[in-house]
Design an enzyme around this catalytic site. Sequence first.
Site, PDB file in Angstrom:
ATOM      1  N   PHE A 132       0.859  -1.183   0.000  1.00 37.07           N
ATOM      2  CA  PHE A 132       0.000   0.000   0.000  1.00 37.07           C
ATOM      3  C   PHE A 132       0.895   1.233   0.000  1.00 37.07           C
ATOM      4  O   PHE A 132       1.632   1.470   0.958  1.00 37.07           O
ATOM      5  CB  PHE A 132      -0.852  -0.048   1.276  1.00 37.07           C
ATOM      6  N   GLU A 136       4.833   9.658   0.984  1.00 34.10           N
ATOM      7  CA  GLU A 136       5.888  10.158   0.082  1.00 34.10           C
ATOM      8  C   GLU A 136       6.918  10.920   0.911  1.00 34.10           C
ATOM      9  O   GLU A 136       6.642  11.260   2.068  1.00 34.10           O
ATOM     10  CB  GLU A 136       5.261  11.091  -0.966  1.00 34.10           C
ATOM     11  N   PRO A 137       8.059  11.253   0.303  1.00 34.27           N
ATOM     12  CA  PRO A 137       9.093  11.947   1.086  1.00 34.27           C
ATOM     13  C   PRO A 137       8.572  13.231   1.751  1.00 34.27           C
ATOM     14  O   PRO A 137       8.988  13.571   2.852  1.00 34.27           O
ATOM     15  CB  PRO A 137      10.169  12.259   0.040  1.00 34.27           C
ATOM     16  N   GLY A 140       3.230  12.715   4.610  1.00 37.00           N
ATOM     17  CA  GLY A 140       2.928  11.593   5.500  1.00 37.00           C
ATOM     18  C   GLY A 140       1.549  11.793   6.094  1.00 37.00           C
ATOM     19  O   GLY A 140       0.536  11.438   5.499  1.00 37.00           O
ATOM     20  N   ILE A 346      12.674  -4.367  33.414  1.00 36.34           N
ATOM     21  CA  ILE A 346      12.631  -5.527  34.319  1.00 36.34           C
ATOM     22  C   ILE A 346      13.825  -6.446  34.074  1.00 36.34           C
ATOM     23  O   ILE A 346      14.371  -7.037  35.004  1.00 36.34           O
ATOM     24  CB  ILE A 346      11.287  -6.278  34.155  1.00 36.34           C
ATOM     25  N   GLU A 372       0.210   4.436  10.031  1.00 32.61           N
ATOM     26  CA  GLU A 372      -1.264   4.354  10.040  1.00 32.61           C
ATOM     27  C   GLU A 372      -1.865   5.379  11.003  1.00 32.61           C
ATOM     28  O   GLU A 372      -2.768   5.087  11.783  1.00 32.61           O
ATOM     29  CB  GLU A 372      -1.715   2.927  10.349  1.00 32.61           C
ATOM     30  N   THR A 374      -0.045   8.811  13.143  1.00 34.48           N
ATOM     31  CA  THR A 374       0.796   8.935  14.333  1.00 34.48           C
ATOM     32  C   THR A 374      -0.109   9.067  15.563  1.00 34.48           C
ATOM     33  O   THR A 374      -1.301   9.378  15.438  1.00 34.48           O
ATOM     34  CB  THR A 374       1.690  10.197  14.246  1.00 34.48           C
TER      35      THR A 374
HETATM   36  C1  LIG Z   1       8.242   0.945   9.627  1.00 32.69           C
HETATM   37  C2  LIG Z   1       7.291   1.817   8.844  1.00 32.69           C
HETATM   38  C3  LIG Z   1       6.442   1.229   7.909  1.00 32.69           C
HETATM   39  C4  LIG Z   1       5.579   2.034   7.148  1.00 32.69           C
HETATM   40  N1  LIG Z   1       4.772   1.435   6.188  1.00 32.69           N
HETATM   41  C5  LIG Z   1       4.012   2.217   5.378  1.00 32.69           C
HETATM   42  C6  LIG Z   1       3.254   1.635   4.301  1.00 32.69           C
HETATM   43  O1  LIG Z   1       3.224   0.402   4.120  1.00 32.69           O
HETATM   44  N2  LIG Z   1       2.557   2.457   3.471  1.00 32.69           N
HETATM   45  C7  LIG Z   1       2.557   3.822   3.630  1.00 32.69           C
HETATM   46  O2  LIG Z   1       1.904   4.518   2.832  1.00 32.69           O
HETATM   47  N3  LIG Z   1       3.271   4.415   4.651  1.00 32.69           N
HETATM   48  C8  LIG Z   1       3.983   3.642   5.522  1.00 32.69           C
HETATM   49  N4  LIG Z   1       4.726   4.224   6.538  1.00 32.69           N
HETATM   50  C9  LIG Z   1       4.761   5.682   6.651  1.00 32.69           C
HETATM   51  C10 LIG Z   1       3.891   6.219   7.771  1.00 32.69           C
HETATM   52  O3  LIG Z   1       2.531   5.994   7.505  1.00 32.69           O
HETATM   53  C11 LIG Z   1       4.230   7.723   7.956  1.00 32.69           C
HETATM   54  O4  LIG Z   1       5.525   7.765   8.505  1.00 32.69           O
HETATM   55  C12 LIG Z   1       3.226   8.423   8.850  1.00 32.69           C
HETATM   56  O5  LIG Z   1       2.012   8.640   8.168  1.00 32.69           O
HETATM   57  C13 LIG Z   1       3.758   9.790   9.358  1.00 32.69           C
HETATM   58  O6  LIG Z   1       4.179  10.564   8.294  1.00 32.69           O
HETATM   59  P1  LIG Z   1       5.637  11.252   8.338  1.00 32.69           P
HETATM   60  O7  LIG Z   1       6.629  10.208   8.690  1.00 32.69           O
HETATM   61  O8  LIG Z   1       5.800  11.961   7.037  1.00 32.69           O
HETATM   62  O9  LIG Z   1       5.571  12.274   9.520  1.00 32.69           O
HETATM   63  P2  LIG Z   1       4.919  13.746   9.487  1.00 32.69           P
HETATM   64  O10 LIG Z   1       3.530  13.670   8.957  1.00 32.69           O
HETATM   65  O11 LIG Z   1       5.865  14.692   8.836  1.00 32.69           O
HETATM   66  O12 LIG Z   1       4.866  14.059  11.044  1.00 32.69           O
HETATM   67  C14 LIG Z   1       6.013  14.473  11.793  1.00 32.69           C
HETATM   68  C15 LIG Z   1       5.539  14.827  13.202  1.00 32.69           C
HETATM   69  O13 LIG Z   1       4.595  15.902  13.149  1.00 32.69           O
HETATM   70  C16 LIG Z   1       3.383  15.508  13.776  1.00 32.69           C
HETATM   71  N5  LIG Z   1       2.236  16.079  13.077  1.00 32.69           N
HETATM   72  C17 LIG Z   1       1.998  16.119  11.733  1.00 32.69           C
HETATM   73  N6  LIG Z   1       0.821  16.702  11.480  1.00 32.69           N
HETATM   74  C18 LIG Z   1       0.272  17.004  12.687  1.00 32.69           C
HETATM   75  C19 LIG Z   1      -0.947  17.626  13.102  1.00 32.69           C
HETATM   76  N7  LIG Z   1      -1.879  18.020  12.214  1.00 32.69           N
HETATM   77  N8  LIG Z   1      -1.163  17.784  14.432  1.00 32.69           N
HETATM   78  C20 LIG Z   1      -0.245  17.370  15.328  1.00 32.69           C
HETATM   79  N9  LIG Z   1       0.938  16.805  15.015  1.00 32.69           N
HETATM   80  C21 LIG Z   1       1.186  16.609  13.708  1.00 32.69           C
HETATM   81  C22 LIG Z   1       3.376  13.984  13.688  1.00 32.69           C
HETATM   82  O14 LIG Z   1       2.521  13.417  14.662  1.00 32.69           O
HETATM   83  C23 LIG Z   1       4.831  13.663  13.910  1.00 32.69           C
HETATM   84  O15 LIG Z   1       5.122  13.697  15.280  1.00 32.69           O
HETATM   85  C24 LIG Z   1       5.563   3.437   7.355  1.00 32.69           C
HETATM   86  C25 LIG Z   1       6.402   4.025   8.328  1.00 32.69           C
HETATM   87  C26 LIG Z   1       7.245   3.226   9.065  1.00 32.69           C
HETATM   88  C27 LIG Z   1       8.133   3.867  10.094  1.00 32.69           C
END
Ligand SMILES: Cc1cc2nc3c(=O)[nH]c(=O)nc-3n(C[C@H](O)[C@H](O)[C@H](O)COP(=O)(O)OP(=O)(O)OC[C@H]3O[C@@H](n4cnc5c(N)ncnc54)[C@H](O)[C@@H]3O)c2cc1C
Length: 394
Positions: A132, A136-137, A140, A346, A372, A374
């Site tokens: 899925f 993207e970079p 998120g 522990i 899925e 944060t």
């Molecule tokens: C091991 C792993 C597996 C993954 N697998 C998948 C996958 O299969 N498919 C896929 O599509 N993605 C996948 N992801 C990506 C994941 O879904 C994203 O990392 C996630 O959605 C967060 O996006 P970001 O990393 O860009 O963080 P950002 O969105 O940039 O967030 C950075 C920080 O800002 C906070 N933040 C952002 N917006 C808000 C807001 N409105 N209010 C408060 N705080 C906010 C966040 O909570 C976080 O603390 C995976 C990630 C990991 C680590």
Amino acid sequence: MQPGDTQSGVSFELNEEQRMVQASAAEFVDREIIPRISQLDRGHELDMGIIRGMAERGMLGAAIPPEYGGQGLDFVSTALVCEEIERGDGGFRTLLSVHLGLNSLTLLRFGSEEQKRRYLVPQAKGEKIACFGLTEPNAGSDVSALKSTARRVGDLYLLNGQKTWISYAHVADHFLVFAKTDRDAGHRGISAFLLDRSMPGIETRDIRHKMGVWAGSTGEIFMSDVEVPEENRLGGEGEGFKIAMYALDMGRFTVAAGALGTIRAALDASVKYANARTAFGRPIGRFQFVQEMIAEMVRGLETSRLLVLQAAWLKDRGVRNTRETSLAKWHATECAFQAAHMAVQIHGAYGYSAEYPVERLFRNARAPLLYEGTTEIHKMMQAEHVLGYRRLDG
Ligand SMILES: Cc1cc2nc3c(=O)[nH]c(=O)nc-3n(C[C@H](O)[C@H](O)[C@H](O)COP(=O)(O)OP(=O)(O)OC[C@H]3O[C@@H](n4cnc5c(N)ncnc54)[C@H](O)[C@@H]3O)c2cc1C
């Protein structure tokens, strides 16, 4: 009402089918995953044999109806499979989350009959692996910021862009990806597409040097002028955001259910260690501070299970469950991380060593607080729902 019959009422007893599913998954985990996971994890090795074993047992199509090659299990049974698999290792539960939760269950809901025959059936049978691709970079949590494009040319689309942090991207045969068909329409400009690896212009790469899920797979997808026929668009043009949100309701459920497996693994290891290790002439389990950590794990396990069962109950009734699933995912993943953290405590210094499983549990339990949704996104969803700024039900 029969015990365990989630169709007609609330019950805390599993029915016979649910017990059988649980026992079979537990036996598989004890035999195939637990004896090998430490070595696989340390070697950063994805064991496709374990995935084939999961497929042979129907796990990859657990909640998919038999007419589409699945097992037709209810959501309580599906949760039990996720819990047992994560008790073995979070990396294999992640496969269930992306393949079954985010991809296959979404195809079941939005796919045309032809798409279900071509993509869903081999996925449910475990013949093809699916992932899925939403993140993207630079997009998120903020899905509408995604930059991948799908430009219509005649009766096909040209897809360009990059997806990152995509679980199982590097081994997947099928990809559900999201791209902008209208760059100026925000989240209404996003559409969903079904891609397969044979399409020219798709490349994948594994992400190295990550904190956990070393025995799993996390990667990137690069799309360069990928020609995608119109019949591979899932749902209508501009429906991608709605489809992604539905997918997350399914994926988050499997993540929440899986978290119970981490809590159980942390608790079991901690109980064993607390009874065996002595300090000041007594087993450390006799110290109240250690007991407090054990008690917190028990509380986390039981409260998380109730939230997972509530979400399963709603799903089995076909009722929208965005609020309850979000709550289950937020709570259960936080409890799992806390349980793993306390399990390391522990175990003392031994908890910091790969000699014991809790070090791996701790590293693996960190990612579910990020993906899925944060933890902060789930808090925001819950607060905005009760404040009346958005509806997560109805
Ligand atoms: C091991 C792993 C597996 C993954 N697998 C998948 C996958 O299969 N498919 C896929 O599509 N993605 C996948 N992801 C990506 C994941 O879904 C994203 O990392 C996630 O959605 C967060 O996006 P970001 O990393 O860009 O963080 P950002 O969105 O940039 O967030 C950075 C920080 O800002 C906070 N933040 C952002 N917006 C808000 C807001 N409105 N209010 C408060 N705080 C906010 C966040 O909570 C976080 O603390 C995976 C990630 C990991 C680590």
